[in-house]
Design a protein around this motif. Structure first.
Motif, PDB file in Angstrom:
ATOM      1  N   ILE A 188       0.847  -1.204   0.000  1.00 39.53           N
ATOM      2  CA  ILE A 188       0.000   0.000   0.000  1.00 39.53           C
ATOM      3  C   ILE A 188       0.879   1.250   0.000  1.00 39.53           C
ATOM      4  O   ILE A 188       0.653   2.202  -0.752  1.00 39.53           O
ATOM      5  N   LYS A 189       1.909   1.241   0.847  1.00 42.25           N
ATOM      6  CA  LYS A 189       2.811   2.396   0.960  1.00 42.25           C
ATOM      7  C   LYS A 189       3.579   2.613  -0.346  1.00 42.25           C
ATOM      8  O   LYS A 189       3.755   3.755  -0.804  1.00 42.25           O
ATOM      9  N   MET A 190       4.055   1.529  -0.980  1.00 42.70           N
ATOM     10  CA  MET A 190       4.758   1.666  -2.254  1.00 42.70           C
ATOM     11  C   MET A 190       3.832   2.231  -3.327  1.00 42.70           C
ATOM     12  O   MET A 190       4.247   3.056  -4.152  1.00 42.70           O
ATOM     13  N   ALA A 191       2.573   1.776  -3.337  1.00 42.90           N
ATOM     14  CA  ALA A 191       1.596   2.306  -4.301  1.00 42.90           C
ATOM     15  C   ALA A 191       1.406   3.799  -4.081  1.00 42.90           C
ATOM     16  O   ALA A 191       1.422   4.593  -5.030  1.00 42.90           O
ATOM     17  N   HIS A 192       1.233   4.192  -2.832  1.00 39.66           N
ATOM     18  CA  HIS A 192       1.039   5.607  -2.493  1.00 39.66           C
ATOM     19  C   HIS A 192       2.249   6.440  -2.905  1.00 39.66           C
ATOM     20  O   HIS A 192       2.116   7.477  -3.564  1.00 39.66           O
ATOM     21  N   ASP A 193       3.445   5.978  -2.552  1.00 39.95           N
ATOM     22  CA  ASP A 193       4.654   6.744  -2.840  1.00 39.95           C
ATOM     23  C   ASP A 193       4.916   6.847  -4.341  1.00 39.95           C
ATOM     24  O   ASP A 193       5.312   7.906  -4.845  1.00 39.95           O
ATOM     25  N   THR A 194       4.698   5.742  -5.064  1.00 42.85           N
ATOM     26  CA  THR A 194       4.952   5.733  -6.505  1.00 42.85           C
ATOM     27  C   THR A 194       4.027   6.694  -7.235  1.00 42.85           C
ATOM     28  O   THR A 194       4.464   7.481  -8.081  1.00 42.85           O
ATOM     29  N   LEU A 195       2.742   6.653  -6.904  1.00 39.87           N
ATOM     30  CA  LEU A 195       1.794   7.539  -7.586  1.00 39.87           C
ATOM     31  C   LEU A 195       1.977   8.988  -7.145  1.00 39.87           C
ATOM     32  O   LEU A 195       1.785   9.912  -7.937  1.00 39.87           O
ATOM     33  N   SER A 196       2.358   9.189  -5.893  1.00 42.98           N
ATOM     34  CA  SER A 196       2.613  10.559  -5.417  1.00 42.98           C
ATOM     35  C   SER A 196       3.764  11.183  -6.194  1.00 42.98           C
ATOM     36  O   SER A 196       3.697  12.345  -6.618  1.00 42.98           O
ATOM     37  N   LYS A 197       4.842  10.397  -6.407  1.00 43.17           N
ATOM     38  CA  LYS A 197       5.994  10.896  -7.160  1.00 43.17           C
ATOM     39  C   LYS A 197       5.641  11.176  -8.615  1.00 43.17           C
ATOM     40  O   LYS A 197       6.268  12.016  -9.265  1.00 43.17           O
ATOM     41  N   GLU A 234      -5.717  -0.326   8.144  1.00 44.48           N
ATOM     42  CA  GLU A 234      -5.884   0.604   9.266  1.00 44.48           C
ATOM     43  C   GLU A 234      -4.574   1.331   9.576  1.00 44.48           C
ATOM     44  O   GLU A 234      -4.566   2.524   9.897  1.00 44.48           O
ATOM     45  N   ARG A 235      -3.458   0.634   9.484  1.00 41.71           N
ATOM     46  CA  ARG A 235      -2.146   1.261   9.712  1.00 41.71           C
ATOM     47  C   ARG A 235      -1.892   2.352   8.677  1.00 41.71           C
ATOM     48  O   ARG A 235      -1.434   3.451   9.016  1.00 41.71           O
ATOM     49  N   ALA A 236      -2.192   2.060   7.407  1.00 36.53           N
ATOM     50  CA  ALA A 236      -1.991   3.051   6.348  1.00 36.53           C
ATOM     51  C   ALA A 236      -2.936   4.235   6.523  1.00 36.53           C
ATOM     52  O   ALA A 236      -2.547   5.396   6.332  1.00 36.53           O
ATOM     53  N   GLN A 237      -4.177   3.961   6.893  1.00 33.80           N
ATOM     54  CA  GLN A 237      -5.143   5.043   7.110  1.00 33.80           C
ATOM     55  C   GLN A 237      -4.691   5.972   8.240  1.00 33.80           C
ATOM     56  O   GLN A 237      -4.877   7.187   8.171  1.00 33.80           O
ATOM     57  N   ALA A 238      -4.061   5.395   9.263  1.00 34.36           N
ATOM     58  CA  ALA A 238      -3.561   6.192  10.387  1.00 34.36           C
ATOM     59  C   ALA A 238      -2.448   7.138   9.952  1.00 34.36           C
ATOM     60  O   ALA A 238      -2.159   8.128  10.643  1.00 34.36           O
ATOM     61  N   GLU A 239      -1.823   6.848   8.808  1.00 33.03           N
ATOM     62  CA  GLU A 239      -0.767   7.706   8.259  1.00 33.03           C
ATOM     63  C   GLU A 239      -1.311   8.637   7.182  1.00 33.03           C
ATOM     64  O   GLU A 239      -0.549   9.195   6.389  1.00 33.03           O
ATOM     65  N   ASP A 240      -2.632   8.776   7.147  1.00 30.96           N
ATOM     66  CA  ASP A 240      -3.327   9.670   6.206  1.00 30.96           C
ATOM     67  C   ASP A 240      -3.186   9.236   4.754  1.00 30.96           C
ATOM     68  O   ASP A 240      -3.282  10.058   3.836  1.00 30.96           O
TER      69      ASP A 240
END
Length: 334
Positions: A188-197, A234-240
């Motif tokens: 999930i975090k890699m998906a978020h970071d990749t698309l954010s970049k 839930e962990r990812a959601q807690a990091e917005d």
């Protein structure tokens, strides 16, 4: 002042359609205008494909030692010279499998030396790779080992859908065993970071369930969603991070194609690959995220049944090259 990125294009299994789709894609002026492509493989296979296609492709052979610089109107080729002139097309070959491995190894070495800015791979054949003495499931695992990367994921990108995978080239029973909260969170975090970049401000991420109807509150399965997926979400959601799930896969992909989400997190190989390929093999691109090297690839195999016939579709290779160019770090002339 920025310069064109240097894109290393590995030939893959030269007994397949790799050389043909490379030649066809490099006929497109947009690639040469945006980047300096360097084909890493066997020049003789490139020449043969060019002749079979009656293509007007000028090839300039370069070596490891020289600085890679643009030669107007010419395609550069780092010639490893590993294959015979009469390599049979359309068959599993120990020689071609070993050569495909060596092409990728050379590309990784060049990327580590900052001589190339991204790697774009033509397909290899896993049976040939194994016969050639290299026991890897595919490109991704070779890249991960050679860059000492432990946490990585496969992302498939098409014009209408992006999918990132928690597990890929393992059996379904083993895949379910491998799915655990930390891995799901990391993907999930890699998906978020990749698309954010890539310029998406707050990527909308949806996570597939494992069981039919995402388990339907324990009705199906043995609590896999509650144990393996929900804690990660839930962990990812807690990091917005804007993520929802687990959601039933049978409707989630329809919603993603409709535009409700920017990317889907799939739990296993066919869960993610199936929808992408239904949308069209020619448009899909495979991107390995989490590596220190940009790597894109076609989202199809070696197509031995049509190798050498001049009918292979180069659209996926062309898109993979474009994605590599887009993701490559900018070169700055000092």
């Amino acid at each position: 002042m920025t310069e064109k990125p240097v894109i290393g294009i590995t030939m893959g299994d030269a007994a397949g359609v790799g050389p043909e789709i490379i030649v066809k894609a490099l006929q497109q002026e947009e690639i040469l205008e945006q980047a300096i492509p360097v084909v890493i493989g066997d020049a003789k296979a490139l020449y043969r494909a060019s002749e079979q296609l009656n293509a007007n492709l000028e090839v300039s052979v370069v070596s490891f030692d020289e600085e890679i610089e643009e030669q107007k109107g010419k395609v550069l080729c780092l010639d490893l010279d590993l294959l015979p002139e009469d390599l049979e097309q359309g068959t599993v070959s120990e020689q071609a499998g070993h050569a495909a491995f060596e092409y990728l190894k050379a590309a990784i070495d060049l990327a580590k030396q900052n001589k190339i800015d991204a790697i774009c791979t033509a397909p290899l054949n896993k049976e040939a790779l194994h016969k050639g003495g290299h026991q890897y499931p595919g490109h991704t695992e070779i890249l991960a080992q050679m860059t000492e990367t432990e946490d990585y994921a496969m992302m498939l990108s098409s014009p209408k859908l992006k999918v990132i995978h928690v597990t890929t080239h393992i059996g379904l029973r083993d895949a379910i065993d491998r799915i655990e909260p930390n891995r799901v969170y990391n993907v999930i975090k890699m998906a978020h970071d990749t698309l954010s970049k890539s310029g998406i401000d707050q990527p909308r991420i949806a996570v597939c369930g494992i069981n039919p109807h995402a388990g339907e509150n324990g009705l199906f399965g043995y609590g896999e969603e509650e144990q393996k997926i929900i804690p990660a979400v839930e962990r990812a959601q807690a990091e917005d991070i804007e993520v929802v799930g687990p959601l039933p896969a049978d409707t989630l992909f329809f919603r993603a194609v409709r535009g409700d989400f920017d990317i889907v997190v799939a739990m296993y190989h066919d869960q993610g690959h199936g929808p992408i390929k239904v949308l069209g093999l020619e448009a899909g691109v495979n991107i390995t995220v989490g590596l220190p090297i940009i790597r894109t690839s076609v989202d199809h195999g070696t197509a031995f049944d049509i190798a050498g016939k001049g009918i292979a579709d180069e659209k996926s290779m062309l898109e993979a090259m474009n994605q590599a160019i887009e993701l490559a770090p900018q070169r700055v002339r000092r």
